[in-house]
Design an enzyme around this catalytic site. Structure first.
Site, PDB file in Angstrom:
ATOM      1  N   HIS A   1      -3.222  -4.097   3.180  1.00  0.00           N
ATOM      2  CA  HIS A   1      -4.144  -3.355   4.031  1.00  0.00           C
ATOM      3  C   HIS A   1      -3.596  -2.994   5.409  1.00  0.00           C
ATOM      4  O   HIS A   1      -3.868  -1.909   5.910  1.00  0.00           O
ATOM      5  CB  HIS A   1      -5.483  -4.094   4.210  1.00  0.00           C
ATOM      6  CG  HIS A   1      -6.450  -3.395   5.120  1.00  0.00           C
ATOM      7  ND1 HIS A   1      -7.022  -2.173   4.797  1.00  0.00           N
ATOM      8  CD2 HIS A   1      -6.946  -3.724   6.346  1.00  0.00           C
ATOM      9  CE1 HIS A   1      -7.835  -1.797   5.781  1.00  0.00           C
ATOM     10  NE2 HIS A   1      -7.803  -2.708   6.732  1.00  0.00           N
TER      11      HIS A   1
ATOM     12  N   ASN B   1      -4.123   4.101  -0.982  1.00  0.00           N
ATOM     13  CA  ASN B   1      -3.882   5.183  -0.014  1.00  0.00           C
ATOM     14  C   ASN B   1      -2.951   6.253  -0.574  1.00  0.00           C
ATOM     15  O   ASN B   1      -2.394   7.058   0.175  1.00  0.00           O
ATOM     16  CB  ASN B   1      -3.270   4.628   1.271  1.00  0.00           C
ATOM     17  CG  ASN B   1      -4.125   3.603   1.965  1.00  0.00           C
ATOM     18  OD1 ASN B   1      -3.706   2.468   2.160  1.00  0.00           O
ATOM     19  ND2 ASN B   1      -5.339   3.973   2.339  1.00  0.00           N
TER      20      ASN B   1
ATOM     21  N   HIS C   1      -0.431  -2.572   6.394  1.00  0.00           N
ATOM     22  CA  HIS C   1       0.683  -1.621   6.291  1.00  0.00           C
ATOM     23  C   HIS C   1       1.926  -2.022   7.088  1.00  0.00           C
ATOM     24  O   HIS C   1       2.806  -1.190   7.300  1.00  0.00           O
ATOM     25  CB  HIS C   1       0.250  -0.209   6.729  1.00  0.00           C
ATOM     26  CG  HIS C   1      -0.761   0.423   5.852  1.00  0.00           C
ATOM     27  ND1 HIS C   1      -1.043   1.780   5.865  1.00  0.00           N
ATOM     28  CD2 HIS C   1      -1.586  -0.108   4.903  1.00  0.00           C
ATOM     29  CE1 HIS C   1      -1.992   2.050   4.983  1.00  0.00           C
ATOM     30  NE2 HIS C   1      -2.329   0.918   4.401  1.00  0.00           N
TER      31      HIS C   1
ATOM     32  N   ASP D   1       0.817  -1.210   0.000  1.00  0.00           N
ATOM     33  CA  ASP D   1       0.000   0.000   0.000  1.00  0.00           C
ATOM     34  C   ASP D   1       0.854   1.266   0.000  1.00  0.00           C
ATOM     35  O   ASP D   1       1.635   1.502   0.918  1.00  0.00           O
ATOM     36  CB  ASP D   1      -0.893   0.038   1.230  1.00  0.00           C
ATOM     37  CG  ASP D   1      -1.738  -1.220   1.404  1.00  0.00           C
ATOM     38  OD1 ASP D   1      -1.169  -2.324   1.299  1.00  0.00           O
ATOM     39  OD2 ASP D   1      -2.933  -1.109   1.671  1.00  0.00           O
TER      40      ASP D   1
ATOM     41  N   ASN E   1     -10.332  -1.082   0.273  1.00  0.00           N
ATOM     42  CA  ASN E   1     -11.508  -0.497   0.904  1.00  0.00           C
ATOM     43  C   ASN E   1     -11.596   1.016   0.716  1.00  0.00           C
ATOM     44  O   ASN E   1     -12.649   1.610   0.923  1.00  0.00           O
ATOM     45  CB  ASN E   1     -11.564  -0.846   2.392  1.00  0.00           C
ATOM     46  CG  ASN E   1     -10.341  -0.389   3.157  1.00  0.00           C
ATOM     47  OD1 ASN E   1      -9.227  -0.788   2.842  1.00  0.00           O
ATOM     48  ND2 ASN E   1     -10.534   0.439   4.163  1.00  0.00           N
ATOM     49  N   HIS E   2     -10.484   1.653   0.296  1.00  0.00           N
ATOM     50  CA  HIS E   2     -10.507   3.084  -0.011  1.00  0.00           C
ATOM     51  C   HIS E   2     -10.613   3.348  -1.520  1.00  0.00           C
ATOM     52  O   HIS E   2     -10.290   4.452  -1.980  1.00  0.00           O
ATOM     53  CB  HIS E   2      -9.257   3.765   0.540  1.00  0.00           C
ATOM     54  CG  HIS E   2      -9.208   3.835   2.040  1.00  0.00           C
ATOM     55  ND1 HIS E   2     -10.040   4.651   2.772  1.00  0.00           N
ATOM     56  CD2 HIS E   2      -8.434   3.167   2.944  1.00  0.00           C
ATOM     57  CE1 HIS E   2      -9.777   4.500   4.066  1.00  0.00           C
ATOM     58  NE2 HIS E   2      -8.814   3.603   4.192  1.00  0.00           N
TER      59      HIS E   2
ATOM     60  N   HIS F   1      -6.852  -8.144   0.345  1.00  0.00           N
ATOM     61  CA  HIS F   1      -6.877  -6.877   1.081  1.00  0.00           C
ATOM     62  C   HIS F   1      -7.740  -7.102   2.316  1.00  0.00           C
ATOM     63  O   HIS F   1      -8.972  -7.042   2.253  1.00  0.00           O
ATOM     64  CB  HIS F   1      -7.441  -5.778   0.188  1.00  0.00           C
ATOM     65  CG  HIS F   1      -7.129  -4.402   0.671  1.00  0.00           C
ATOM     66  ND1 HIS F   1      -5.884  -3.828   0.520  1.00  0.00           N
ATOM     67  CD2 HIS F   1      -7.897  -3.479   1.311  1.00  0.00           C
ATOM     68  CE1 HIS F   1      -5.901  -2.607   1.025  1.00  0.00           C
ATOM     69  NE2 HIS F   1      -7.108  -2.367   1.521  1.00  0.00           N
TER      70      HIS F   1
END
Length: 272
Positions: free
Chosen positions: A178, A40, A180, A8, A67-68, A153
């Site tokens: 996800h 992100n 990180h 990410d 999810n973003h 993810h």
């Protein structure tokens, strides 16, 4: 094949380190294909078309989200027209974009990229295991595709591990995103699938998962938000997972983390 997955990308530090170092990484590892998670990359929340163009210009072949995916509304029409950008495949049927992409490398090899989103502690999307079973039945590794990469993810390490075991021997690589944080479990599973629970992030590690430390600390200590979360702005470190496969079977022969940048200890795959 030689494939790199970069975790990410969080904010400008993540973008800068990926764009700056990718030409060197591609050359040094003689990569056939590069996937990056860009969900992100726009200040920590979503991705813009301009950022996607910068990634492709730097040598990225495929961008996956998460999810973003839709935090930046301008990306929706881009997802509809550009098959190189994938959001989770188990979103509802009419969600903009696609979650599965088929690609051909410069050497003529075929690669299938599938992004799935977990359901534990996440949005209750469609069953990723049932969807993956359908894809595996329709796209046998080594026959229709030379390499199959699955990005999971997800929040829960158990769900990522379960997907790795579920796909073992049927895909080339399962990698988590996800959370990180790069995990220390890079391995080849018993039936030949390369696996790592989380690739980590590309961003400023002097942070709270890529975000400036002050606001997350306030929220943990006082339980009261005092402002917006913003991406940390210090020097970035890029983390990813490198995999080599047997050209005949599509199964993994080698896996290694990749870490380049200023904060975490550098790790380069042993390619010689």
């Amino acid at each position: 094949m030689k494939v790199l997955y970069l975790g990410d990308v969080v904010g400008r530090p993540g973008r800068d380190i990926v764009i700056e170092r990718l030409p060197e990484i591609r050359s040094r590892l003689a990569l056939d294909f590069v996937v990056v998670n860009g969900e992100n990359s726009a200040g920590g929340f979503g991705m813009t078309e301009k950022i996607a163009e910068e990634f492709f210009a730097a040598g990225i072949d495929c961008i996956v989200l998460g999810n973003h995916s839709f935090d930046q509304k301008e990306i929706m029409p881009v997802l509809e027209r550009d098959g190189r950008i994938l959001r989770p495949a188990n979103y509802p049927k009419d969600t903009p974009g696609r979650g599965i992409g088929a690609f051909r490398t410069h050497r003529g090899k075929t690669i299938l990229v599938v992004q799935l989103m977990g359901r534990l502690f996440m949005d209750p999307l469609d069953d990723p295991f049932a969807l993956m079973e359908q894809q595996l039945a329709a796209n046998p590794l080594g026959r229709k595709y030379d390499f199959i990469l699955v990005d999971v993810h997800a929040e829960a390490t158990s769900e990522k591990m379960a997907m790795g075991q579920f796909c073992d021997g049927r895909v080339s690589m399962v990698v988590g995103s996800h959370t990180h944080v790069p995990t220390a479990d890079a391995q080849i599973l018993p039936q030949g699938t390369a696996y790592q629970t989380d690739a980590g992030m590309c961003g400023d590690y002097n942070s709270v998962i890529g975000m400036d430390k002050e606001e997350p600390l306030r929220r943990f200590i006082r339980k009261i938000p005092a402002g917006r979360l913003t991406a940390a702005s210090g020097p970035g470190t890029a983390c990813g997972v490198y995999v080599e496969t047997d050209d005949k079977t599509g199964l993994a022969t080698y896996i290694s983390p990749l870490r380049v940048g200023s904060r975490l200890a550098e790790i380069w795959p042993a390619t010689e």
